[in-house]
Motif scaffolding. Structure first.
Motif, mmCIF file in Angstrom:
data_model
loop_
_atom_site.group_PDB
_atom_site.id
_atom_site.type_symbol
_atom_site.label_atom_id
_atom_site.label_comp_id
_atom_site.label_asym_id
_atom_site.label_seq_id
_atom_site.Cartn_x
_atom_site.Cartn_y
_atom_site.Cartn_z
ATOM 1 N N ARG A 13 40.335 -35.703 -41.971
ATOM 2 C CA ARG A 13 39.125 -35.204 -41.301
ATOM 3 C C ARG A 13 39.425 -34.679 -39.907
ATOM 4 N N ALA A 14 40.402 -35.286 -39.239
ATOM 5 C CA ALA A 14 40.800 -34.770 -37.925
ATOM 6 C C ALA A 14 41.397 -33.375 -38.057
ATOM 7 N N LEU A 15 42.189 -33.158 -39.096
ATOM 8 C CA LEU A 15 42.745 -31.827 -39.343
ATOM 9 C C LEU A 15 41.643 -30.814 -39.649
ATOM 10 N N LYS A 34 44.808 -25.793 -48.454
ATOM 11 C CA LYS A 34 45.645 -26.209 -47.332
ATOM 12 C C LYS A 34 45.930 -27.703 -47.327
ATOM 13 N N LEU A 35 44.947 -28.483 -47.754
ATOM 14 C CA LEU A 35 45.107 -29.931 -47.737
ATOM 15 C C LEU A 35 45.621 -30.486 -49.061
ATOM 16 N N MET A 40 35.897 -32.012 -54.355
ATOM 17 C CA MET A 40 35.003 -33.138 -54.085
ATOM 18 C C MET A 40 35.445 -33.908 -52.841
ATOM 19 N N THR A 41 36.766 -34.073 -52.667
ATOM 20 C CA THR A 41 37.286 -34.775 -51.492
ATOM 21 C C THR A 41 36.930 -34.028 -50.211
ATOM 22 N N VAL A 42 37.109 -32.716 -50.225
ATOM 23 C CA VAL A 42 36.775 -31.914 -49.048
ATOM 24 C C VAL A 42 35.291 -32.028 -48.727
ATOM 25 N N ARG A 43 34.454 -31.978 -49.744
ATOM 26 C CA ARG A 43 33.005 -32.046 -49.503
ATOM 27 C C ARG A 43 32.609 -33.415 -48.928
ATOM 28 N N ARG A 44 33.266 -34.474 -49.414
ATOM 29 C CA ARG A 44 33.008 -35.796 -48.838
ATOM 30 C C ARG A 44 33.431 -35.851 -47.380
ATOM 31 N N ASP A 45 34.587 -35.235 -47.075
ATOM 32 C CA ASP A 45 35.046 -35.195 -45.683
ATOM 33 C C ASP A 45 34.063 -34.435 -44.799
ATOM 34 N N LEU A 46 33.557 -33.312 -45.299
ATOM 35 C CA LEU A 46 32.593 -32.541 -44.518
ATOM 36 C C LEU A 46 31.291 -33.308 -44.336
ATOM 37 N N ASP A 47 30.894 -34.055 -45.372
ATOM 38 C CA ASP A 47 29.693 -34.899 -45.241
ATOM 39 C C ASP A 47 29.889 -35.930 -44.129
ATOM 40 N N ALA A 48 31.083 -36.557 -44.090
ATOM 41 C CA ALA A 48 31.367 -37.573 -43.072
ATOM 42 C C ALA A 48 31.373 -36.966 -41.674
ATOM 43 N N LEU A 49 31.979 -35.782 -41.529
ATOM 44 C CA LEU A 49 32.021 -35.116 -40.226
ATOM 45 C C LEU A 49 30.639 -34.668 -39.790
#
Length: 289
Positions: A13-15, A34-35, A40-49
Motif C-alpha cells: 500500500r505504501a508503494l 506492476k505489483l 481483487m488484492t489491488v482493490r482491497r488495498d485501494l479500499d484500505a487507503l
C-alpha cells in the motif's frame, strides 16, 4: 517496481500511495501488472487507503485526495492512524535515549507514543512544546504517588514545557516557544513531522510550527525524525529542514525497499523499527517498561 508478489500488505500500500502521489493517479490494471498481484488484492488495498483518507477511489483506479497543504488534522484524528507502526517506532527510538541526557520531543502523536516509553529512563531532562507529551510525564509521576521534588530526587524526568500558542495538534508554537527553545541546547531532538520528501524535506501545514521546529533543529546536537511510512511523499505548506539536516530517520516496516534506497541516498542513518537490526526489543518480545 519489480516483482512484489511477497510484499506485506502495508508495504504494497505504501508503494501504491507513492505511485498515486507521483503520477497524480493510477489504474487498477496498471497496479496488478506492476505489483504482480490479483485485481481483487489491488482493490482491497485501494479500499484500505481510501479508508485512511489518503486516496480517492475513482472508476478503474485511484487519485490523490485533494487535501490542502494548509490542512492540519487534530490530535485525536491523527492518533487513530498507523497505531501499530507508531508503537514500533516509539520502542526503537526509546532504545536510543541515554540515561541522564537532555532531549527534546516535538509535538505529534508519534512523539506522544515515545514519551510513554521514556518514563523509566532515569535522570532525563525533557524539553517539549507538546502539551500531550508533558502530560504523559506528569501522569507518570502522579501514578507513582510522588511530588515533583521527590520525583527529581528519585531520578524521574525533569520536564520543560515551552509556552506559546496551541495548535490543533496540541503543540505550543510562536515567538514565546521559539525564544525558549533558542536559549536551550539538548543532546537529541526527537521530531515528529507532518510530511517528508526529497524535494520538500520536512514540512508542516502550520507556518508558526515550522518556525518553532526550525529552532528545535538548530538547538539539537543530533536530530532524529520519527515518522511512519505514510508520511513519506506528503508535503505541507512550509518546509523547515532538509533531509540532509536529519541524522537518523526511524520509520516502520511498511516502508518499501524501493523507497528505502531513495531515502538512504539523502540520510546518514535509516532505522526500520521491528526489523532485526533495529534498536530495542524484537517485535515478539515485550518492551522493557
Amino acid at each position: 517496481m519489480g516483482d512484489n508478489q511477497n510484499l506485506l500488505a502495508e508495504q504494497r500500500r505504501a508503494l501504491i500511495l507513492d505511485e498515486v502521489r507521483r503520477r497524480g493517479g493510477v489504474r487498477v490494471n496498471e497496479l496488478t501488472r506492476k505489483l504482480n498481484v490479483s485485481d481483487m488484492t489491488v482493490r482491497r488495498d485501494l479500499d484500505a487507503l481510501a479508508h485512511q483518507g489518503v486516496v480517492e477511489k475513482v472508476h478503474g483506479g485511484a487519485v490523490p485526495v485533494a487535501e490542502a497543504s494548509t490542512h492540519e488534522p487534530g490530535f485525536e484524528a491523527k492518533s487513530s492512524l498507523e497505531q501499530g507502526a507508531k508503537e514500533a517506532i516509539a520502542r526503537a527510538a526509546a532504545a536510543m535515549v541515554v540515561p541522564g541526557s537532555a532531549i527534546a520531543l516535538s509535538g505529534g502523536t508519534t512523539t506522544y507514543a515515545l514519551a510513554h516509553h521514556l518514563l523509566d529512563v532515569p535522570d532525563l531532562t525533557v524539553v517539549t512544546n507538546s502539551v500531550r507529551v508533558a502530560d504523559v510525564f506528569h501522569a507518570g509521576q502522579r501514578r507513582g504517588g510522588v511530588s515533583a521534588q521527590s520525583a527529581a530526587r528519585a531520578g524521574a524526568a525533569t520536564v520543560v514545557l515551552t509556552g506559546g500558542v496551541r495548535t490543533p495538534s496540541d503543540s505550543l508554537v510562536g515567538p514565546v516557544a521559539d525564544r525558549a527553545i533558542r536559549s536551550l541546547h539538548f543532546d537529541v531532538l526527537f521530531l515528529g513531522v507532518h510530511g517528508l520528501s526529497v524535494e520538500a524535506g520536512l514540512s508542516t501545514p502550520n507556518l508558526a510550527e515550522a518556525e518553532t521546529n526550525r529552532q528545535f533543529v538548530r538547538s539539537a546536537r543530533r536530530v532524529v525524525v520519527i515518522a511512519d511510512h505514510t508520511k513519506w511523499g506528503t508535503v505541507g505548506l512550509s518546509s523547515f529542514a532538509t533531509l540532509e539536516e536529519v541524522d537518523t530517520l526511524v520509520t516502520d516496516a511498511g516502508i518499501p525497499q524501493v523507497l528505502r534506497a531513495e531515502i538512504s541516498e539523502h540520510l546518514a542513518d535509516l532505522v526500520v523499527a521491528g526489523e532485526p537490526d533495529a534498536p530495542g526489543p524484537a517485535p515478539d518480545e515485550p518492551a522493557d517498561m
